[in-house]
Design a protein around this motif. Structure first.
Motif, PDB file in Angstrom:
ATOM      1  N   ARG A 153       0.803  -1.224   0.000  1.00  0.00           N
ATOM      2  CA  ARG A 153       0.000   0.000   0.000  1.00  0.00           C
ATOM      3  C   ARG A 153       0.835   1.274   0.000  1.00  0.00           C
ATOM      4  NH1 ARG A 153      -5.306  -1.470   3.803  1.00  0.00           N
ATOM      5  NH2 ARG A 153      -5.969  -3.235   2.522  1.00  0.00           N
ATOM      6  N   ILE A 154       1.887   1.295  -0.783  1.00  0.00           N
ATOM      7  CA  ILE A 154       2.708   2.497  -0.849  1.00  0.00           C
ATOM      8  C   ILE A 154       2.330   3.321  -2.066  1.00  0.00           C
ATOM      9  CG2 ILE A 154       4.635   1.398   0.347  1.00  0.00           C
ATOM     10  CD1 ILE A 154       6.068   1.224  -2.353  1.00  0.00           C
ATOM     11  N   ASP A 155       2.538   4.618  -1.947  1.00  0.00           N
ATOM     12  CA  ASP A 155       2.287   5.527  -3.060  1.00  0.00           C
ATOM     13  C   ASP A 155       3.524   6.293  -3.476  1.00  0.00           C
ATOM     14  OD1 ASP A 155      -0.832   5.898  -1.547  1.00  0.00           O
ATOM     15  OD2 ASP A 155      -0.553   5.093  -3.565  1.00  0.00           O
ATOM     16  N   THR A 156       4.632   6.063  -2.760  1.00  0.00           N
ATOM     17  CA  THR A 156       5.921   6.616  -3.174  1.00  0.00           C
ATOM     18  C   THR A 156       6.572   5.575  -4.062  1.00  0.00           C
ATOM     19  OG1 THR A 156       6.085   7.811  -1.098  1.00  0.00           O
ATOM     20  CG2 THR A 156       8.093   7.575  -2.386  1.00  0.00           C
ATOM     21  N   LEU A 157       6.600   5.845  -5.349  1.00  0.00           N
ATOM     22  CA  LEU A 157       6.805   4.760  -6.297  1.00  0.00           C
ATOM     23  C   LEU A 157       8.255   4.504  -6.679  1.00  0.00           C
ATOM     24  CD1 LEU A 157       3.861   5.551  -8.695  1.00  0.00           C
ATOM     25  CD2 LEU A 157       3.863   4.048  -6.710  1.00  0.00           C
ATOM     26  N   VAL A 158       9.111   5.513  -6.611  1.00  0.00           N
ATOM     27  CA  VAL A 158      10.417   5.385  -7.255  1.00  0.00           C
ATOM     28  C   VAL A 158      11.571   5.191  -6.286  1.00  0.00           C
ATOM     29  CG1 VAL A 158       9.612   6.732  -9.212  1.00  0.00           C
ATOM     30  CG2 VAL A 158      10.820   7.880  -7.334  1.00  0.00           C
ATOM     31  N   VAL A 159      11.288   5.088  -4.999  1.00  0.00           N
ATOM     32  CA  VAL A 159      12.346   4.967  -3.997  1.00  0.00           C
ATOM     33  C   VAL A 159      12.513   3.503  -3.624  1.00  0.00           C
ATOM     34  CG1 VAL A 159      13.112   5.645  -1.716  1.00  0.00           C
ATOM     35  CG2 VAL A 159      11.802   7.253  -3.125  1.00  0.00           C
ATOM     36  N   PRO A 160      13.644   2.908  -3.931  1.00  0.00           N
ATOM     37  CA  PRO A 160      13.805   1.471  -3.683  1.00  0.00           C
ATOM     38  C   PRO A 160      13.565   1.068  -2.232  1.00  0.00           C
ATOM     39  CG  PRO A 160      15.552   2.251  -5.119  1.00  0.00           C
ATOM     40  CD  PRO A 160      14.817   3.461  -4.648  1.00  0.00           C
ATOM     41  N   ARG A 161      13.987   1.874  -1.275  1.00  0.00           N
ATOM     42  CA  ARG A 161      13.880   1.464   0.129  1.00  0.00           C
ATOM     43  C   ARG A 161      12.444   1.383   0.613  1.00  0.00           C
ATOM     44  NH1 ARG A 161      15.708   6.790   0.546  1.00  0.00           N
ATOM     45  NH2 ARG A 161      14.310   8.180   1.686  1.00  0.00           N
ATOM     46  N   ARG A 162      11.497   1.891  -0.148  1.00  0.00           N
ATOM     47  CA  ARG A 162      10.098   1.791   0.244  1.00  0.00           C
ATOM     48  C   ARG A 162       9.506   0.418  -0.072  1.00  0.00           C
ATOM     49  NH1 ARG A 162       7.371   6.311   1.450  1.00  0.00           N
ATOM     50  NH2 ARG A 162       6.053   4.744   2.455  1.00  0.00           N
ATOM     51  N   TYR A 163      10.231  -0.361  -0.852  1.00  0.00           N
ATOM     52  CA  TYR A 163       9.739  -1.675  -1.257  1.00  0.00           C
ATOM     53  C   TYR A 163      10.374  -2.744  -0.353  1.00  0.00           C
ATOM     54  CZ  TYR A 163       7.819   0.600  -5.363  1.00  0.00           C
ATOM     55  OH  TYR A 163       7.092   1.411  -6.204  1.00  0.00           O
ATOM     56  N   ALA A 164       9.535  -3.521   0.279  1.00  0.00           N
ATOM     57  CA  ALA A 164      10.032  -4.488   1.260  1.00  0.00           C
ATOM     58  C   ALA A 164      10.461  -5.809   0.625  1.00  0.00           C
ATOM     59  CB  ALA A 164       8.962  -4.760   2.305  1.00  0.00           C
ATOM     60  N   TYR A 165       9.916  -6.110  -0.528  1.00  0.00           N
ATOM     61  CA  TYR A 165      10.161  -7.419  -1.125  1.00  0.00           C
ATOM     62  C   TYR A 165      10.727  -7.263  -2.528  1.00  0.00           C
ATOM     63  CZ  TYR A 165       7.127  -8.680   2.718  1.00  0.00           C
ATOM     64  OH  TYR A 165       6.583  -8.815   3.964  1.00  0.00           O
ATOM     65  N   TRP A 166      11.705  -8.122  -2.825  1.00  0.00           N
ATOM     66  CA  TRP A 166      12.405  -8.061  -4.101  1.00  0.00           C
ATOM     67  C   TRP A 166      12.587  -9.457  -4.678  1.00  0.00           C
ATOM     68  CZ3 TRP A 166      14.157  -3.516  -6.373  1.00  0.00           C
ATOM     69  CH2 TRP A 166      13.998  -2.356  -5.594  1.00  0.00           C
ATOM     70  N   GLY A 167      12.534  -9.512  -5.995  1.00  0.00           N
ATOM     71  CA  GLY A 167      12.885 -10.744  -6.678  1.00  0.00           C
ATOM     72  C   GLY A 167      14.382 -10.858  -6.854  1.00  0.00           C
ATOM     73  N   GLN A 168      14.796 -11.951  -7.471  1.00  0.00           N
ATOM     74  CA  GLN A 168      16.219 -12.222  -7.628  1.00  0.00           C
ATOM     75  C   GLN A 168      16.821 -11.522  -8.841  1.00  0.00           C
ATOM     76  OE1 GLN A 168      13.858 -14.175  -8.699  1.00  0.00           O
ATOM     77  NE2 GLN A 168      14.495 -14.782 -10.753  1.00  0.00           N
ATOM     78  N   GLY A 169      15.974 -11.018  -9.706  1.00  0.00           N
ATOM     79  CA  GLY A 169      16.431 -10.304 -10.888  1.00  0.00           C
ATOM     80  C   GLY A 169      16.510 -11.197 -12.117  1.00  0.00           C
ATOM     81  N   THR A 170      16.342 -10.573 -13.262  1.00  0.00           N
ATOM     82  CA  THR A 170      16.483 -11.272 -14.531  1.00  0.00           C
ATOM     83  C   THR A 170      17.284 -10.384 -15.481  1.00  0.00           C
ATOM     84  OG1 THR A 170      15.277 -12.439 -16.303  1.00  0.00           O
ATOM     85  CG2 THR A 170      14.267 -10.417 -15.462  1.00  0.00           C
ATOM     86  N   GLN A 171      18.229 -10.995 -16.166  1.00  0.00           N
ATOM     87  CA  GLN A 171      19.138 -10.231 -17.025  1.00  0.00           C
ATOM     88  C   GLN A 171      18.476  -9.930 -18.364  1.00  0.00           C
ATOM     89  OE1 GLN A 171      22.528  -9.144 -16.456  1.00  0.00           O
ATOM     90  NE2 GLN A 171      22.116  -8.023 -18.368  1.00  0.00           N
ATOM     91  N   VAL A 172      18.568  -8.667 -18.751  1.00  0.00           N
ATOM     92  CA  VAL A 172      18.151  -8.248 -20.091  1.00  0.00           C
ATOM     93  C   VAL A 172      19.377  -7.641 -20.775  1.00  0.00           C
ATOM     94  CG1 VAL A 172      16.746  -6.636 -21.414  1.00  0.00           C
ATOM     95  CG2 VAL A 172      15.756  -7.834 -19.446  1.00  0.00           C
ATOM     96  N   THR A 173      19.730  -8.197 -21.915  1.00  0.00           N
ATOM     97  CA  THR A 173      20.873  -7.709 -22.679  1.00  0.00           C
ATOM     98  C   THR A 173      20.405  -7.366 -24.079  1.00  0.00           C
ATOM     99  OG1 THR A 173      22.381  -9.123 -21.415  1.00  0.00           O
ATOM    100  CG2 THR A 173      23.202  -8.207 -23.490  1.00  0.00           C
ATOM    101  N   VAL A 174      20.676  -6.130 -24.486  1.00  0.00           N
ATOM    102  CA  VAL A 174      20.270  -5.654 -25.805  1.00  0.00           C
ATOM    103  C   VAL A 174      21.532  -5.338 -26.607  1.00  0.00           C
ATOM    104  CG1 VAL A 174      18.883  -4.010 -27.087  1.00  0.00           C
ATOM    105  CG2 VAL A 174      18.197  -4.668 -24.768  1.00  0.00           C
ATOM    106  N   SER A 175      21.709  -6.043 -27.683  1.00  0.00           N
ATOM    107  CA  SER A 175      22.886  -5.820 -28.528  1.00  0.00           C
ATOM    108  C   SER A 175      22.564  -4.819 -29.631  1.00  0.00           C
ATOM    109  CB  SER A 175      23.346  -7.139 -29.134  1.00  0.00           C
ATOM    110  OG  SER A 175      22.355  -7.661 -29.998  1.00  0.00           O
ATOM    111  N   SER A 176      23.584  -4.110 -30.038  1.00  0.00           N
ATOM    112  CA  SER A 176      23.377  -3.078 -31.071  1.00  0.00           C
ATOM    113  C   SER A 176      23.556  -3.638 -32.472  1.00  0.00           C
ATOM    114  CB  SER A 176      24.364  -1.935 -30.854  1.00  0.00           C
ATOM    115  OG  SER A 176      25.685  -2.420 -30.877  1.00  0.00           O
TER     116      SER A 176
END
Length: 124
Positions: A101-124
């Motif tokens: 229920r947060i409305d401050t959207l862009v501050v990472p520390r406001r988010y309590a839960y995180w995934g492990q991440g997924t790599q995105v690679t864009v070649s030119s």
């Protein structure tokens, strides 16, 4: 406790599209603002997009506005990030985050839960 699992990353060429998914555990998914952040090597984690818990309205970083779309399916406990017209500068690890229920959207520390991440690679 909320567990987040991202999927959909990969290696693509500039101009291609990818769709990231983030599946969340728990029974109160609709009460969480969901966001996507990314972190490139040597750079700080930055907000990409977020979608509110209250009205599903979304916000985007200037660098992705018009190219990326965030959406959520509360029935499936899943948030998506559709990425079109990808650029090499979009290359990063993309993380899904949940904030109750947060409305401050862009501050990472406001988010309590995180995934492990997924790599995105864009070649030119």
């Amino acid at each position: 406790q909320v567990q987040l699992v991202e999927s959909g990353g990969g290696l693509v060429q500039a101009g291609d599209s990818l769709r990231l998914s983030c599946a969340a555990s728990g029974r109160t998914f609709s009460s969480y603002t969901m966001a996507w952040f990314r972190q490139a090597p040597g750079k700080e984690r930055e907000s990409v997009a977020a979608i509110r818990w209250s009205n599903s309205r979304s916000n985007y970083a200037d660098s992705v506005t018009g190219r990326f779309t965030v959406s959520r399916d509360n029935a499936k406990n899943t948030v998506f990030l559709q990425m079109n017209s990808l650029k090499p500068e979009d290359t990063a690890v993309y993380y899904c985050a949940a904030g109750f229920r947060i409305d401050t959207l862009v501050v990472p520390r406001r988010y309590a839960y995180w995934g492990q991440g997924t790599q995105v690679t864009v070649s030119s």
